[in-house]
Design a protein around this motif. Structure first.
Motif, PDB file in Angstrom:
ATOM      1  N   ARG A   1       0.844  -1.190   0.000  1.00 17.04           N
ATOM      2  CA  ARG A   1       0.000   0.000   0.000  1.00 17.04           C
ATOM      3  C   ARG A   1       0.881   1.244   0.000  1.00 17.04           C
ATOM      4  N   GLN A   2       0.620   2.141  -0.931  1.00 19.88           N
ATOM      5  CA  GLN A   2       1.372   3.392  -1.012  1.00 19.88           C
ATOM      6  C   GLN A   2       1.182   4.220   0.256  1.00 19.88           C
ATOM      7  N   HIS A   3       2.190   5.026   0.598  1.00 22.51           N
ATOM      8  CA  HIS A   3       2.047   5.939   1.735  1.00 22.51           C
ATOM      9  C   HIS A   3       0.909   6.904   1.450  1.00 22.51           C
ATOM     10  N   ARG A   4       0.103   7.138   2.456  1.00 22.00           N
ATOM     11  CA  ARG A   4      -1.002   8.090   2.337  1.00 22.00           C
ATOM     12  C   ARG A   4      -0.707   9.286   3.219  1.00 22.00           C
ATOM     13  N   TYR A   5      -1.091  10.452   2.750  1.00 17.12           N
ATOM     14  CA  TYR A   5      -0.843  11.691   3.465  1.00 17.12           C
ATOM     15  C   TYR A   5      -2.165  12.374   3.776  1.00 17.12           C
ATOM     16  N   VAL A   6      -2.340  12.754   5.026  1.00 15.60           N
ATOM     17  CA  VAL A   6      -3.550  13.432   5.476  1.00 15.60           C
ATOM     18  C   VAL A   6      -3.603  14.827   4.870  1.00 15.60           C
ATOM     19  N   SER A   7      -4.788  15.253   4.515  1.00 19.00           N
ATOM     20  CA  SER A   7      -4.986  16.583   3.958  1.00 19.00           C
ATOM     21  C   SER A   7      -6.335  17.122   4.404  1.00 19.00           C
TER      22      SER A   7
END
Length: 109
Positions: A4-10
């Motif tokens: 799973r690709q890194h996810r970034y909160v926005s």
């Protein structure tokens, strides 16, 4: 196990266009391969949409959708520059040092 690709909160406001319609939604998280948005009416899985920030558009497909959130997979992976373009952080400070890794998003853990 699937990688799973890194996810970034926005919490950025972006637009999602589909057909002749466009809705302004909140970008909840993003990776190079997809995003989760809040505030979009439920759409059918498989429906094609565009995630838009300013003049930049990313073609995507709906993976899942409910009355609160929608998961999108990008038709082509975003480059680091594309990730910054959607984030709206180009030319801006990337936030506190040491925690945001220079891209304007906090990494989900």
């Amino acid at each position: 196990m699937r990688y799973r690709q890194h996810r970034y909160v926005s919490d950025r406001m972006v637009r999602v266009s589909f057909g002749a319609e466009t809705e302004t939604v909140r970008l909840s998280n993003i990776s190079t391969t997809g995003a989760r948005v809040s505030g979009l009416r439920p759409l059918e899985p498989g429906q094609r949409v565009n995630l838009c920030q300013r003049h930049f558009q990313v073609p995507a497909k709906v993976v899942w959708s409910n009355s609160q959130q929608t998961g999108l997979v990008f038709l082509e992976a975003l480059s680091p520059a594309g990730l910054q373009e959607i984030s709206g952080t180009l030319g801006q400070s990337s936030g506190p040092s040491g925690g945001w890794h220079g891209h304007g998003f906090r990494e989900l853990r």
